[in-house]
Design a protein around this motif. Structure first.
Motif, short mmCIF file in Angstrom:
data_model
loop_
_atom_site.label_atom_id
_atom_site.label_comp_id
_atom_site.label_asym_id
_atom_site.label_seq_id
_atom_site.Cartn_x
_atom_site.Cartn_y
_atom_site.Cartn_z
N GLY A 52 66.21 50.18 80.25
CA GLY A 52 66.82 50.89 81.36
C GLY A 52 68.14 50.34 81.84
N GLY A 53 68.81 49.55 81.03
CA GLY A 53 70.10 48.98 81.43
C GLY A 53 71.19 50.03 81.60
N PRO A 54 72.26 49.67 82.29
CA PRO A 54 73.36 50.60 82.59
C PRO A 54 74.40 50.64 81.47
N ILE A 55 74.22 51.53 80.51
CA ILE A 55 75.11 51.60 79.35
C ILE A 55 76.57 51.78 79.78
N GLY A 56 76.81 52.58 80.81
CA GLY A 56 78.17 52.84 81.27
C GLY A 56 78.87 51.64 81.87
N LYS A 57 78.13 50.56 82.08
CA LYS A 57 78.74 49.32 82.58
C LYS A 57 78.88 48.30 81.46
N GLY A 58 78.70 48.79 80.23
CA GLY A 58 78.79 47.91 79.07
C GLY A 58 80.21 47.79 78.55
N ARG A 59 80.31 47.33 77.31
CA ARG A 59 81.59 47.09 76.65
C ARG A 59 81.73 48.07 75.49
N LEU A 60 82.91 48.68 75.36
CA LEU A 60 83.19 49.64 74.29
C LEU A 60 84.08 48.98 73.26
N SER A 61 83.69 49.08 72.00
CA SER A 61 84.50 48.60 70.88
C SER A 61 84.50 49.70 69.82
N GLY A 62 85.63 50.37 69.67
CA GLY A 62 85.66 51.54 68.78
C GLY A 62 84.74 52.60 69.33
N CYS A 63 83.79 53.06 68.52
CA CYS A 63 82.81 54.07 68.96
C CYS A 63 81.50 53.44 69.43
N THR A 64 81.43 52.11 69.50
CA THR A 64 80.19 51.43 69.82
C THR A 64 80.23 50.88 71.24
N VAL A 65 79.22 51.27 72.03
CA VAL A 65 79.08 50.72 73.38
C VAL A 65 77.89 49.77 73.36
N THR A 66 78.05 48.63 74.03
CA THR A 66 77.01 47.61 74.10
C THR A 66 76.45 47.55 75.51
N CYS A 67 75.14 47.74 75.63
CA CYS A 67 74.49 47.65 76.94
C CYS A 67 74.63 46.21 77.45
N PRO A 68 75.03 46.04 78.72
CA PRO A 68 75.26 44.69 79.24
C PRO A 68 73.99 43.87 79.46
N TRP A 69 72.83 44.49 79.50
CA TRP A 69 71.61 43.74 79.79
C TRP A 69 71.11 42.94 78.59
N HIS A 70 70.93 43.60 77.44
CA HIS A 70 70.31 42.92 76.30
C HIS A 70 71.04 43.17 74.99
N GLY A 71 72.23 43.77 75.05
CA GLY A 71 73.05 43.91 73.87
C GLY A 71 72.72 45.05 72.93
N TRP A 72 71.86 45.97 73.33
CA TRP A 72 71.61 47.13 72.46
C TRP A 72 72.90 47.91 72.34
N GLN A 73 73.16 48.42 71.13
CA GLN A 73 74.41 49.11 70.87
C GLN A 73 74.15 50.54 70.43
#
Length: 109
Positions: A52-73
């Motif tokens: 349930g982490g906040p994907i929109g608060k993650g990091r974007l690299s190219g087309c890949t977004v990384t969830c800030p909680w546990h690194g799911w991409q």
């Protein structure tokens, strides 16, 4: 806030998502991650399938977004989790109209 065509929901000003950025937005009754990949906007379900982490608060690299909680991409163009072909976030149509981001929560088709 719905637009006159209730299929599309206003997600805010287009300039809040510059190229290379991802944001979290409330769209209708959903939390959505909106990403700008080289000038093209993509929207996926903003609640990570993992915990349930906040994907929109993650990091974007190219087309890949990384969830800030546990690194799911996730691939923001498809919603697909990068390590599993079976895990996929819902993805939504996005357009810009009058400098506003509009997102459709209707299923494609």
């Amino acid at each position: 806030m719905p637009t006159p065509d209730s299929t599309w929901h206003d997600a805010g000003p287009a300039d809040q998502v510059p190229p290379g950025a991802v944001i979290e937005a409330v769209v209708g009754d959903r939390i959505v991650a909106i990403a700008n990949v080289e000038g093209r906007l993509h929207a996926i379900d903003g609640i990570c399938a993992h915990q349930g982490g906040p994907i929109g608060k993650g990091r974007l690299s190219g087309c890949t977004v990384t969830c800030p909680w546990h690194g799911w991409q996730y691939d923001v163009a498809t919603g697909r989790q990068t390590l599993s072909q079976t895990i996929r976030q819902a993805s939504f149509a996005v357009k810009v109209q009058s400098d506003r981001i509009l997102v459709s929560l209707e299923p494609p088709g």
